[in-house]
Design a protein around this motif. Structure first.
Motif, short mmCIF file in Angstrom:
data_model
loop_
_atom_site.label_atom_id
_atom_site.label_comp_id
_atom_site.label_asym_id
_atom_site.label_seq_id
_atom_site.Cartn_x
_atom_site.Cartn_y
_atom_site.Cartn_z
N ASP A 135 44.10 42.67 40.81
CA ASP A 135 43.81 44.05 40.84
C ASP A 135 41.98 44.35 40.79
O ASP A 135 41.74 45.52 40.79
N ASP A 136 41.33 43.27 40.82
CA ASP A 136 39.96 43.41 40.96
C ASP A 136 39.50 44.09 39.57
O ASP A 136 38.48 45.00 39.82
N ASN A 183 49.11 35.85 32.05
CA ASN A 183 49.93 36.45 33.27
C ASN A 183 49.22 37.94 33.57
O ASN A 183 48.99 38.30 34.50
N GLY A 184 48.69 38.48 32.46
CA GLY A 184 48.08 39.64 32.19
C GLY A 184 46.69 39.54 32.82
O GLY A 184 46.33 40.58 33.83
N VAL A 185 45.85 38.54 32.62
CA VAL A 185 44.60 38.20 33.08
C VAL A 185 44.90 37.90 34.64
O VAL A 185 44.03 38.43 35.56
N MET A 186 45.80 37.33 35.08
CA MET A 186 46.19 36.96 36.46
C MET A 186 46.17 38.21 37.18
O MET A 186 45.54 38.54 38.45
N LYS A 187 46.86 39.16 36.57
CA LYS A 187 47.12 40.46 37.11
C LYS A 187 45.88 41.40 37.30
O LYS A 187 45.41 41.86 38.35
N ILE A 209 34.01 41.83 32.50
CA ILE A 209 34.07 42.01 31.22
C ILE A 209 35.26 41.92 30.63
O ILE A 209 35.62 41.30 29.69
N ASP A 210 36.15 42.91 31.11
CA ASP A 210 37.50 43.26 30.77
C ASP A 210 38.27 41.84 30.92
O ASP A 210 39.03 41.61 29.95
N ILE A 211 38.01 41.14 31.86
CA ILE A 211 38.67 39.90 32.15
C ILE A 211 38.43 38.90 31.40
O ILE A 211 39.30 38.26 30.70
N SER A 212 37.13 38.80 31.15
CA SER A 212 36.55 37.81 30.17
C SER A 212 36.87 38.18 28.59
O SER A 212 37.49 37.27 27.99
#
Length: 87
Positions: free
Chosen positions: A28-29, A20-24, A33-36
């Motif tokens: 939020d664009d 859920n945090g990754v989806m946010k 690397i942070d998403i990965s």
């Protein structure tokens, strides 16, 4: 399922929270690397939950099959699983 349900449920709830945090983060664009990094953390938790389930399976179901003299089906299940996860 023979694994400790409390442990598995806790790990899965943590993974859901991370996803859920990754989806946010995606919404939020945020930086790729942070998403990965967060995706890798979610995968690691799912792998930990899977290990818990598989360890319990081997301690209980596979052990029972070996003791009964008929381990082939359980061994084949594990080999199939390893083949799928190795791809």
């Amino acid at each position: 399922m023979q694994a400790d349900k409390t442990t598995v449920q806790r790990l899965l709830k943590t993974a859901v929270g991370q996803i859920n945090g990754v989806m946010k983060m995606v919404d939020d664009d945020r930086y790729c690397i942070d998403i990965s990094n967060q995706l890798q953390a979610a995968v690691a938790i799912l792998q930990k939950a899977n290990r818990e389930v598989l360890h319990a399976h081997m301690r209980c179901c596979v052990t029972e099959a070996v003791e009964s003299g008929n381990p082939d089906k359980k061994i084949d299940e594990l080999l199939d699983l390893f083949d799928r996860t190795g791809k």
